[in-house]
Motif scaffolding. Structure first.
Motif, PDB file in Angstrom:
ATOM      1  N   PRO A  86      -3.302   7.747  -1.788  1.00  0.00           N
ATOM      2  CA  PRO A  86      -3.054   6.755  -0.881  1.00  0.00           C
ATOM      3  C   PRO A  86      -4.325   5.768  -0.666  1.00  0.00           C
ATOM      4  CG  PRO A  86      -3.550   8.858  -0.048  1.00  0.00           C
ATOM      5  CD  PRO A  86      -4.416   8.509  -1.389  1.00  0.00           C
ATOM      6  N   ASP A 119       0.617  -1.524  -0.282  1.00  0.00           N
ATOM      7  CA  ASP A 119      -0.020  -0.425   0.199  1.00  0.00           C
ATOM      8  C   ASP A 119       0.998   1.252  -0.215  1.00  0.00           C
ATOM      9  OD1 ASP A 119      -2.349  -1.800   0.406  1.00  0.00           O
ATOM     10  OD2 ASP A 119      -2.174  -1.696   1.658  1.00  0.00           O
ATOM     11  N   THR A 120       0.344   2.134  -0.127  1.00  0.00           N
ATOM     12  CA  THR A 120       0.812   3.643  -0.308  1.00  0.00           C
ATOM     13  C   THR A 120       0.238   4.206   0.922  1.00  0.00           C
ATOM     14  OG1 THR A 120       1.275   3.303  -2.764  1.00  0.00           O
ATOM     15  CG2 THR A 120       1.165   6.188  -1.834  1.00  0.00           C
ATOM     16  N   VAL A 121       0.885   4.849   2.109  1.00  0.00           N
ATOM     17  CA  VAL A 121      -0.257   5.706   3.038  1.00  0.00           C
ATOM     18  C   VAL A 121       0.772   7.156   3.116  1.00  0.00           C
ATOM     19  CG1 VAL A 121       1.591   5.412   4.329  1.00  0.00           C
ATOM     20  CG2 VAL A 121      -0.898   5.783   5.063  1.00  0.00           C
ATOM     21  N   ILE A 122      -0.205   8.306   3.131  1.00  0.00           N
ATOM     22  CA  ILE A 122       0.276   9.430   3.617  1.00  0.00           C
ATOM     23  C   ILE A 122       0.386   9.861   5.110  1.00  0.00           C
ATOM     24  CG2 ILE A 122      -0.470  12.266   3.077  1.00  0.00           C
ATOM     25  CD1 ILE A 122      -0.814  11.773   0.379  1.00  0.00           C
TER      26      ILE A 122
END
Length: 178
Positions: free
Chosen positions: A160, A59-62
């Protein structure tokens, strides 16, 4: 002032998330984090539980308002080497501690953006506080100084899986750009 490290073992739903954080007894954010961990064994348990429940490898997360990287390290471990954490931390008084904490944990999947999040790309005054966890775009009578900074806009980054914001009241502005 002597620097040391804190060993942190968070147990979330039976799974342990282990990492280290630098500890400087003269750094207000470190003092607060250490005291909170000693009393409660977990900083912001509701946030940690959501991260654990939602994030998966790849995953991409901010992480908006990354401070010294506590949640960035947790997110990094949860998304794994194939995932990515995009961390926003404009406070120059946090940048070295953030870098030290990433290095201490061998983190390779976190990108630090040294700009405040806002609704549009512009330049705003950013107010530094003695407790770097209280740095803000809002003026405060106890501010150490103000620094003009170019802002970042969430819509300019990859979409995200999750956005964690702790940006001292600027959350609505940051989210309005999506």
């Amino acid at each position: 002032i002597e620097m040391s490290t804190m060993e942190i073992n968070l147990v979330v739903r039976g799974e342990t998330i282990a990492f280290q954080m630098t500890y400087d007894p003269g750094f207000w954010s470190d003092i607060g984090m250490r005291e909170y961990l000693l009393r409660n064994n977990l900083c912001e348990p509701e946030t940690v539980h959501v991260l654990h429940k939602v994030l998966r490898p790849g995953d991409t997360v901010i992480d908006g308002g990354a401070n010294v990287g506590f949640f960035s390290v947790i997110m990094s471990k949860l998304v794994g080497p194939q995932g990515k954490v995009i961390a926003f931390e404009p406070g120059i008084n946090n940048h070295q501690k953030f870098a030290d904490n990433m290095a201490l944990n061998g983190v390779q999947n976190v990108e630090l953006i040294k700009k405040p999040l806002w609704s549009e790309k512009t330049t705003l005054d950013f107010y530094l506080q003695h407790d770097s966890g209280l740095n803000s775009l809002a003026d405060h009578p106890d501010a150490l100084c103000k620094v003009p900074l170019e802002t970042a806009v969430l819509s300019n980054y990859p979409w995200p899986k999750l956005i964690k914001l702790d940006i001292e009241g600027a959350e609505q502005h940051a989210l309005s750009a999506l």
